[in-house]
Design an enzyme around this catalytic site. Structure first.
Site, PDB file in Angstrom:
ATOM      1  N   GLY A  42       6.033   2.893  -4.891  1.00  0.00           N
ATOM      2  CA  GLY A  42       6.042   4.223  -4.146  1.00  0.00           C
ATOM      3  C   GLY A  42       5.264   4.113  -3.057  1.00  0.00           C
ATOM      4  CG  ASP A  43       4.742   8.454  -1.755  1.00  0.00           C
ATOM      5  OD1 ASP A  43       5.220   8.319  -3.121  1.00  0.00           O
ATOM      6  OD2 ASP A  43       4.304   9.427  -1.637  1.00  0.00           O
ATOM      7  NE  ARG A 103       9.576   3.490  -6.781  1.00  0.00           N
ATOM      8  CZ  ARG A 103       8.835   4.578  -6.564  1.00  0.00           C
ATOM      9  NH1 ARG A 103       7.731   4.748  -7.156  1.00  0.00           N
ATOM     10  NH2 ARG A 103       9.282   5.837  -6.131  1.00  0.00           N
ATOM     11  CB  THR A 124       2.458  11.910  -8.541  1.00  0.00           C
ATOM     12  OG1 THR A 124       3.299  11.044  -8.828  1.00  0.00           O
ATOM     13  CG2 THR A 124       1.337  11.558  -7.451  1.00  0.00           C
ATOM     14  N   GLY A 168       9.239   8.825  -3.677  1.00  0.00           N
ATOM     15  CA  GLY A 168       8.372   7.878  -2.846  1.00  0.00           C
ATOM     16  C   GLY A 168       9.037   7.371  -1.802  1.00  0.00           C
ATOM     17  CB  THR A 212       3.218  14.524  -5.486  1.00  0.00           C
ATOM     18  OG1 THR A 212       3.969  14.382  -6.500  1.00  0.00           O
ATOM     19  CG2 THR A 212       3.338  15.923  -5.082  1.00  0.00           C
ATOM     20  N   GLY A 213       6.117  13.278  -4.413  1.00  0.00           N
ATOM     21  CA  GLY A 213       7.681  13.661  -4.291  1.00  0.00           C
ATOM     22  C   GLY A 213       8.265  12.275  -4.471  1.00  0.00           C
TER      23      GLY A 213
HETATM   24  N1  ASP Z   1       5.363   9.655  -5.137  1.00  0.00           N
HETATM   25  C1  ASP Z   1       5.578   9.092  -6.416  1.00  0.00           C
HETATM   26  C2  ASP Z   1       6.274   7.857  -6.330  1.00  0.00           C
HETATM   27  O1  ASP Z   1       7.247   7.819  -5.765  1.00  0.00           O
HETATM   28  C3  ASP Z   1       6.119   9.838  -7.549  1.00  0.00           C
HETATM   29  C4  ASP Z   1       5.941  11.310  -7.377  1.00  0.00           C
HETATM   30  O2  ASP Z   1       4.919  11.887  -6.798  1.00  0.00           O
HETATM   31  O3  ASP Z   1       6.367  12.265  -8.226  1.00  0.00           O
HETATM   32  O4  ASP Z   1       5.841   6.931  -6.917  1.00  0.00           O
END
Ligand code: ASP
Length: 304
Positions: A201-202, A199, A171, A225, A222-223
């Site tokens: 995410g954040d 779906r 991301t 979500g 990032t992470g």
């Molecule tokens: N945050 C992103 C999501 O959940 C994924 C990521 O940042 O690795 O879509």
């Protein structure tokens, strides 16, 4: 003072799984994006222009999980999410689940600047794009063999560490402070490998993956979500500064190192405040990142 930071994702990054060639490509991509964003700031451009520029280059780069090189949904599609926020006006724009826009961050920006809305999804977002003169790419434009292999490993039930971990990383995001005192943040992603279709995410959710407010700071996350949505990461960091009197480093560390881990929220954030203080923190093994402040050289990092 002006400056900016960018990220290219965070997570479990086993050093052994990273070839020298892969590491070189990640570093080159980060260098190119920080240089381009910083050049905008050096020329007196706005933080909104700087984060847009940097994120577009990261989206175009197939090594990152955003636009070209995005991860696949379980049914083998690329569904892209992006958002942007201007800390001077608190205006924001986001798109989610788009499949034919080469640079989703530019469509998020059009939503912010050219529509009365904050977030548009799927076909509605793409219909808006056509009214704004965007050209479309075929969905196959986003495909890369590496991301397809990651999907196949997950579909095949490979619970190996690399399949489950490195598979969502990449991301991208940027935060900037311009010479006029304006903060901005932007984030763009393909999400998580094997996500259910539609779906979200954040990353496109204002307050979770992205937030900017000149009274506190600009954040791109990032992470994992789902956990970042539940903990409203980006807005929480800004609120700890604005209402809790924390400095940016304390606010970021409290959220990334204390709030997220108990819920399984692996990942990290980049943040910059109105004085140009940059904080990058992650609770994972690594995070692709770069930063540069006025009068300083760029710093690039991958591991802790
Ligand atoms: N945050 C992103 C999501 O959940 C994924 C990521 O940042 O690795 O879509």
């Amino acid at each position: 003072m002006f400056g900016m930071a960018i990220h290219g994702g965070a997570g479990t990054l086993p050093r052994a799984d990273m070839s020298a060639e892969a590491e070189r490509r990640y570093r080159a991509g980060l260098q190119e994006a920080i240089d381009a964003g910083f050049a905008v700031l050096e020329e007196g451009g706005t933080s909104v222009d700087a984060v847009t520029r940097a994120v577009m280059l990261l989206e175009d780069n197939p090594v990152f999980n955003a636009a070209k090189g995005a991860v696949f949904t379980l049914d083998g599609r690329n569904e892209l999410d992006a958002s942007i926020m201007d800390g001077s006006t608190l205006k924001a724009g986001a798109v989610c689940g788009v499949t034919r826009i080469r640079n989703p961050v530019t469509l998020a920006r059009a939503v912010m600047e050219k529509s009365p809305h904050v977030m548009l999804a799927g076909v509605g977002a793409e219909e808006f794009a056509s009214t704004q003169g965007f050209s479309f790419v075929p969905p196959s434009y986003f495909h890369t063999p590496e991301r397809w292999r990651q999907l196949e490993r997950i579909r095949g039930g490979d619970a190996g560490l690399s399949a489950l971990t490195i598979s969502h990383i990449g991301t991208v995001g940027a935060v900037a402070l311009d010479i006029h005192g304006g903060l901005a943040a932007a984030t763009s992603t393909g999400g998580m490998t094997g996500k259910r279709y539609q779906r979200i995410g954040d990353s496109p959710i204002i307050g979770a993956g992205t937030y900017a407010d000149n009274r506190s700071c600009a954040v791109s996350a990032t992470g994992h979500g789902e956990v970042f949505i539940r903990t409203v990461v980006a807005h929480d960091i800004c609120s700890r500064m604005r209402f809790g009197g924390r400095d940016i480093g304390t606010a970021v560390r409290e959220v990334v190192l204390e709030e997220l881990p108990p819920l399984g929220g692996e990942g990290g954030v980049i943040a910059i405040d109105a004085r140009g203080e940059i904080v990058i923190e992650f609770n994972s093994q690594g995070m692709f990142r770069a930063s540069r402040r006025q009068g300083e050289l760029a710093q690039i990092g991958i591991y802790a």
